[in-house]
Scaffold this active site. Sequence first.
Site, short mmCIF file in Angstrom:
data_model
loop_
_atom_site.label_atom_id
_atom_site.label_comp_id
_atom_site.label_asym_id
_atom_site.label_seq_id
_atom_site.Cartn_x
_atom_site.Cartn_y
_atom_site.Cartn_z
N ALA A 146 0.86 -1.57 -0.47
CA ALA A 146 0.10 -0.04 0.15
C ALA A 146 0.83 1.09 -0.28
O ALA A 146 0.28 2.25 0.40
CB ALA A 146 -0.81 -0.16 1.43
N ASN A 174 2.87 -3.69 7.48
CA ASN A 174 3.43 -4.55 7.00
C ASN A 174 4.15 -3.80 5.59
O ASN A 174 4.71 -4.71 5.34
CB ASN A 174 2.27 -6.00 5.61
CG ASN A 174 1.76 -7.01 6.37
OD1 ASN A 174 2.92 -7.93 7.14
ND2 ASN A 174 1.23 -7.03 6.86
N HIS A 223 0.38 6.53 4.61
CA HIS A 223 1.05 6.28 4.58
C HIS A 223 2.06 7.53 3.89
O HIS A 223 2.13 7.75 3.39
CB HIS A 223 1.94 4.86 3.91
CG HIS A 223 0.95 3.29 4.51
ND1 HIS A 223 1.25 2.53 5.74
CD2 HIS A 223 -0.11 2.96 4.03
CE1 HIS A 223 0.13 2.00 5.79
NE2 HIS A 223 -0.39 2.20 4.87
N1 LIG Z 1 2.12 -6.13 2.56
C1 LIG Z 1 1.49 -5.75 2.11
O1 LIG Z 1 1.00 -4.41 1.56
C2 LIG Z 1 -0.41 -5.83 2.85
C3 LIG Z 1 -1.51 -4.87 3.38
C4 LIG Z 1 -2.50 -5.47 2.86
C5 LIG Z 1 -2.64 -6.75 4.25
N2 LIG Z 1 -1.40 -7.64 4.46
C6 LIG Z 1 -1.40 -8.86 5.38
O2 LIG Z 1 -1.36 -9.58 4.00
C7 LIG Z 1 -2.92 -10.71 4.34
C8 LIG Z 1 -3.45 -10.69 3.89
O3 LIG Z 1 -4.58 -9.62 4.50
P1 LIG Z 1 -5.62 -9.76 3.64
O4 LIG Z 1 -7.09 -7.99 4.15
O5 LIG Z 1 -6.50 -10.58 3.11
O6 LIG Z 1 -6.89 -10.41 5.29
P2 LIG Z 1 -8.05 -11.46 5.89
O7 LIG Z 1 -7.94 -11.37 7.42
O8 LIG Z 1 -9.12 -10.27 4.59
O9 LIG Z 1 -8.37 -13.01 5.25
C9 LIG Z 1 -7.24 -13.70 5.54
C10 LIG Z 1 -7.61 -15.23 5.60
O10 LIG Z 1 -6.20 -16.06 5.33
C11 LIG Z 1 -7.26 -16.97 6.82
N3 LIG Z 1 -5.66 -16.99 7.31
C12 LIG Z 1 -5.85 -17.24 8.45
N4 LIG Z 1 -4.24 -17.61 9.09
C13 LIG Z 1 -4.15 -18.51 8.16
C14 LIG Z 1 -3.26 -19.98 7.60
N5 LIG Z 1 -1.69 -19.97 8.68
N6 LIG Z 1 -3.87 -20.67 6.99
C15 LIG Z 1 -5.19 -20.72 6.04
N7 LIG Z 1 -5.31 -19.86 6.08
C16 LIG Z 1 -5.45 -18.52 6.98
C17 LIG Z 1 -8.43 -15.99 7.34
O11 LIG Z 1 -9.09 -16.77 7.64
C18 LIG Z 1 -8.60 -15.19 5.64
O12 LIG Z 1 -9.55 -16.10 5.34
C19 LIG Z 1 -3.03 -10.44 6.28
O13 LIG Z 1 -1.16 -11.40 7.34
C20 LIG Z 1 -2.20 -9.25 6.12
O14 LIG Z 1 -1.48 -8.17 7.54
C21 LIG Z 1 0.01 -7.10 3.47
#
Ligand SMILES: NC(=O)c1ccc[n+]([C@@H]2O[C@H](COP(=O)([O-])OP(=O)(O)OC[C@H]3O[C@@H](n4cnc5c(N)ncnc54)[C@H](O)[C@@H]3O)[C@@H](O)[C@H]2O)c1
Length: 274
Positions: free
Chosen positions: A127, A195, A225
């Site tokens: 982001a 992240n 950010h």
């Molecule tokens: N790199 C970036 O800039 C950035 C930005 C936003 C979010 N993220 C990260 O990306 C990830 C996904 O984000 P999101 O908004 O889609 O999250 P979300 O909460 O909407 O969805 C995550 C999904 O993953 C599933 N899950 C969690 N742990 C699991 C595991 N060990 N095995 C299988 N399934 C699992 C959950 O049940 C959920 O359905 C998060 O960790 C978030 O912090 C990264």
Amino acid sequence: MIVKIGLIGCGAIGTTIAKAVEKGLLNNFTITAIFDLCLERAKELNKILSSPPFIASTFNSFLQQPLDLVIEAASPKAVEEYAEEVLLNHNDLMIMSVGALLKNGLLKRLEEVAHKQGCRIYIPSGAIAGIDAIKAATLGGIEEVIITTRKRPESLKGAPYLEKKGIDLKTISSAILIYEGPAEEAVMFFPANVNVAAVLSLAGIGPKKTKVRVIADPHIDTNQHEIKVKGDFGEMVCLTANFPCPDNPKTSYLAALSAIKTLEETTKVVRIGT
Ligand SMILES: NC(=O)c1ccc[n+]([C@@H]2O[C@H](COP(=O)([O-])OP(=O)(O)OC[C@H]3O[C@@H](n4cnc5c(N)ncnc54)[C@H](O)[C@@H]3O)[C@@H](O)[C@H]2O)c1
């Protein structure tokens, strides 16, 4: 060649990627397997896809499907548990829960495994903007990198730092700096929120030197950010004010779009700005 994707995590980012595949934005990709700890979420995502993937109920059955590239869009724990297995299975890997890579030398370990297996690890810019400039600036030398993340209090819900410091989000009525520290610490205190700080630190001067500030601000409606960099090249200030994903206010829509763009770039002959 059609790239066969395996998707771990069927939440906000996973769903946005699935929609992109369905809209024809990722012509060279197909989703062949999906896995989520919550089976219902995987079933929901499956409804979006016209060519149904294998819905895995365990990680092992997921990995047994024909896959070229696995996308982790789940949680830091998922990276810790599955990333190495994915690479050992000869699959490329895209990681969204980037903060996990800063802990216990995980990135270095995964890099070694990927090298041995002839696989690639992709880390989308997420982001934030300016990763391209920061990477280039490292060659000349960088003095300072500061990222200030400003979010609505409810977007910070569940962060371990709040419990540690006894911060009640409901009492925040005006913008307040609630945290300041190095990226390596920030990812542990705010695993679902910073992240971007992890990505920034890996692209720039590392997780010990990259400074992170977190502001809770009830008067904004975007995830913001602001990155400030000083170095031999000069100075850079870069602000993104992101709309949240509809399904998850912690996640910015741009983060999901950056994953989609990174996928697209993997198949391109001409790569601009990388
Ligand atoms: N790199 C970036 O800039 C950035 C930005 C936003 C979010 N993220 C990260 O990306 C990830 C996904 O984000 P999101 O908004 O889609 O999250 P979300 O909460 O909407 O969805 C995550 C999904 O993953 C599933 N899950 C969690 N742990 C699991 C595991 N060990 N095995 C299988 N399934 C699992 C959950 O049940 C959920 O359905 C998060 O960790 C978030 O912090 C990264």
